[in-house]
Motif scaffolding. Structure first.
Motif, PDB file in Angstrom:
ATOM      1  N   UNK A   1      15.016  -1.045   0.860  1.00 22.50           N
ATOM      2  CA  UNK A   1      14.614  -0.415   2.109  1.00 22.50           C
ATOM      3  C   UNK A   1      14.797  -1.423   3.252  1.00 22.50           C
ATOM      4  N   UNK A   2      15.794  -1.226   4.063  1.00 22.75           N
ATOM      5  CA  UNK A   2      16.020  -2.113   5.198  1.00 22.75           C
ATOM      6  C   UNK A   2      15.493  -1.430   6.454  1.00 22.75           C
ATOM      7  N   UNK A   3      14.542  -2.042   7.095  1.00 18.06           N
ATOM      8  CA  UNK A   3      13.982  -1.455   8.309  1.00 18.06           C
ATOM      9  C   UNK A   3      14.044  -2.475   9.426  1.00 18.06           C
ATOM     10  N   UNK A   4      13.986  -1.959  10.625  1.00 18.10           N
ATOM     11  CA  UNK A   4      14.020  -2.825  11.796  1.00 18.10           C
ATOM     12  C   UNK A   4      12.784  -3.723  11.797  1.00 18.10           C
ATOM     13  N   UNK A 106       3.709  -4.340  -0.039  1.00 22.07           N
ATOM     14  CA  UNK A 106       4.287  -4.636  -1.357  1.00 22.07           C
ATOM     15  C   UNK A 106       4.906  -3.392  -1.976  1.00 22.07           C
ATOM     16  N   UNK A 107       4.203  -2.274  -1.882  1.00 19.94           N
ATOM     17  CA  UNK A 107       4.728  -1.070  -2.524  1.00 19.94           C
ATOM     18  C   UNK A 107       5.952  -0.516  -1.791  1.00 19.94           C
ATOM     19  N   UNK A 108       5.919  -0.538  -0.466  1.00 14.37           N
ATOM     20  CA  UNK A 108       7.057   0.002   0.289  1.00 14.37           C
ATOM     21  C   UNK A 108       8.299  -0.865   0.170  1.00 14.37           C
ATOM     22  N   UNK A 113      11.731  -6.695  -2.447  1.00 11.31           N
ATOM     23  CA  UNK A 113      11.071  -7.957  -2.777  1.00 11.31           C
ATOM     24  C   UNK A 113      11.362  -8.373  -4.216  1.00 11.31           C
ATOM     25  N   UNK A 114      11.354  -7.392  -5.113  1.00 10.75           N
ATOM     26  CA  UNK A 114      11.536  -7.694  -6.536  1.00 10.75           C
ATOM     27  C   UNK A 114      12.917  -8.254  -6.844  1.00 10.75           C
ATOM     28  N   UNK A 115      13.857  -7.964  -5.937  1.00 10.12           N
ATOM     29  CA  UNK A 115      15.207  -8.456  -6.153  1.00 10.12           C
ATOM     30  C   UNK A 115      15.252  -9.983  -6.099  1.00 10.12           C
ATOM     31  N   UNK A 116      14.441 -10.553  -5.260  1.00  6.60           N
ATOM     32  CA  UNK A 116      14.466 -12.001  -5.048  1.00  6.60           C
ATOM     33  C   UNK A 116      13.204 -12.720  -5.525  1.00  6.60           C
TER      34      UNK A 116
END
Lengths: 144, 53
Positions: A1-4, A106-108, A113-116
């Protein structure tokens, strides 16, 4: 999820500032990493009222930009841990609303986050790798 | 609504100079220390998992 996310303002090491812009105007926020153990850093998120020169931790600033704030905090954690690869970041809400905010972050951003990062959760007597959609009192994050 | 915020280096310095002496910051750090003191073994296991890679 990439957000501004908000632009980070230059400041000293372990300190990140940004300006929240929304329906209540502009709110100056500071994110601080305080070493509370060897390579263990506590993330502290505070608001600064530049008129009264008072600090506060209004968990819900109600500025209508919570998504952008969350994205900014995620970016800050990434920047900090990439510069401090041997470190663990700890964060915990000291109120129910702040805990909810951190759980939302954390959930959103769980997949991103889990990727890294390895994300660990603490809730009452449970300590474990964070499980998606489970509620925690506190989190620990480190680079995988 | 407040006036337009202009973030100057002086303002950032003012924040940096005051935050760690603020009561709220100290309280948060104290609370964090108390919390992690109960998680010592867990934290040790996190650091151990980082070292084995």
């Amino acid at each position: 999820m990439k957000k501004e996310s908000y632009t980070l303002l230059a400041n000293s090491a372990n300190t990140y500032n940004f300006v929240s812009v929304g329906k209540r105007g502009e709110i100056l926020k500071g994110v601080y990493f305080e070493e509370i153990g060897i390579n263990l850093y506590n993330l502290v998120l505070l608001d600064y009222d530049y008129e009264s020169k008072m600090w506060s931790d209004e968990s819900i600033s109600d500025n209508g930009d919570i998504i952008t704030i969350m994205a900014t905090i995620v970016q800050i954690i990434k920047v900090f841990l990439n510069q401090n690869k041997e470190s663990v970041v700890f964060f915990k809400g000291n109120s129910v609303s702040r805990q909810k905010l951190y759980n939302r972050i954390v959930q959103n951003y769980f997949e991103e986050l889990s990727e890294y990062f390895a994300i660990w959760g603490s809730f009452e007597n449970e300590r474990e790798i964070v499980i998606k959609n489970k509620y925690y009192q506190a989190f620990y994050i480190n680079i995988k | 609504m407040k006036t337009k915020l202009v973030v100057t280096p002086q303002l950032l310095q003012e924040m940096e100079a005051t935050v760690r002496n603020s009561a709220i910051y100290k309280a948060k750090i104290q609370e964090a220390k108390e919390f992690v003191s109960k998680d010592k073994e867990f934290i040790a296991s996190i650091f151990a998992s980082m070292k084995v890679k």
